[in-house]
Design an enzyme around this catalytic site. Structure first.
Site: not given
Length: 305
Positions: A11-13, A37, A105, A184, A188, A202
């Site tokens: 994914g992104s990170l 995949r 997260n 964090k 969130n 936001n």
């Protein structure tokens, strides 16, 4: 011990870390969800990272979870709700003394992963870096941030930690990683659900600062009850700073909902409410927010756990 970085989740990170490590000459291998995949990735020929308007391609080797060979270091970069089951599939490949870096997260998934692999070292990470997928196998670096890593059970800095600075990954080892993660989580919880319920970026929360302040009061009370008073300090002020600094952005939860994806509510707001209940702490506004969010997700046909 092998110096290879196995990265679970493109994914992104996960892709951002993989590209930077590969660019620095570190040995990197992606572990993708399944053979389908893997075939799609091989057809693309690697990952593309876009930074400062420049696109760079990295032909990083990849494999499926069923591949053979030991894993000594594993960056777990998949979603919180997938982490424990994904690691369980890889458990037979984890070498003695293996180390896992958990980049999820919220809270709760870290313990779920640790339960699957009790003989490995689990290092927790908290990241404020911004990245998003523009397309399959193409990630844009969206915002300079920072990464904190730590192990609540062992303060010793791992031998590979210098790999991060050599790869241009801004990071610091901290003995207070749980304080970082709780802080964090509170940020969130105060922002993400409201952006979904008010259908706004936001900055739209500037019209709802009273509601934000009430949630921050309850979240600060929860942090203090959990033995995290430092994470509770000036929470409302920092939440407002984040709202202003990211006013034009849409929260990750908002983006998940908009794209019909499962959210990480179970490990964010859900974890906060479960922890409050366990401590016998009544947080009526937070609990009501959780129920409103669950109702909204169910109305959209999305998972609410």
């Amino acid at each position: 011990m092998s110096s290879t970085w196995h990265i679970l989740g493109a994914g992104s990170l996960g892709s951002l870390w993989a590209c930077r490590l590969a660019r620095a000459g570190k040995a990197v291998r992606l572990i993708l969800r399944d053979d389908r995949r893997l075939a799609a990735y091989q057809a693309a020929g690697g990952l593309t990272l876009v930074e400062h308007g420049q696109a760079s391609h990295y032909a990083i080797p990849a494999e499926s979870p069923g591949a053979h060979g030991p894993i000594h270091r594993l960056l777990v970069a998949c979603k919180a709700y997938d982490a424990a089951s994904a690691v369980a599939r890889l458990a037979p490949r984890l070498a003695e003394g293996a180390e896992l870096v958990l980049l999820q997260n919220g809270l709760g998934s870290q313990d779920e992963v640790a339960d699957q692999v009790p003989r490995t070292r689990c290092i927790f990470a908290s990241s404020t870096e911004g990245a998003f997928r523009e397309d399959d196998w193409r990630v844009r670096f969206a915002g300079q941030g920072f990464n904190w890593l730590g192990d609540p059970a062992n303060p010793t800095v791992p031998q590979w930690f210098d790999d991060l600075s050599e790869a241009g990954i801004p990071a610091e080892w901290t003995v207070d990683i749980l304080t970082r993660l709780w802080r964090k989580l509170a940020l969130n919880c105060a922002i993400n659900p409201l952006t979904v319920l008010h259908d706004c970026h936001n900055g739209g929360l500037l019209e709802h600062l009273g509601e934000v302040a009430t949630l921050c009061d309850e979240l600060a009370a929860l942090l203090r009850r959990c033995g995290q008073p430092q994470a509770a300090e000036m929470l409302d002020e920092e939440v407002q700073r984040v709202i202003l600094a990211t006013a034009a952005n849409y929260s990750s939860m908002y983006q998940d909902v908009r794209h019909g994806r499962r959210t990480e509510v179970h490990y964010l707001l859900g974890h906060a409410c479960r922890t409050a209940a366990r401590h016998g702490l009544g947080l009526p506004h937070l609990e009501r927010l959780h129920q409103r969010l669950v109702d909204s997700l169910q109305a959209r046909g999305l998972p609410s756990d």
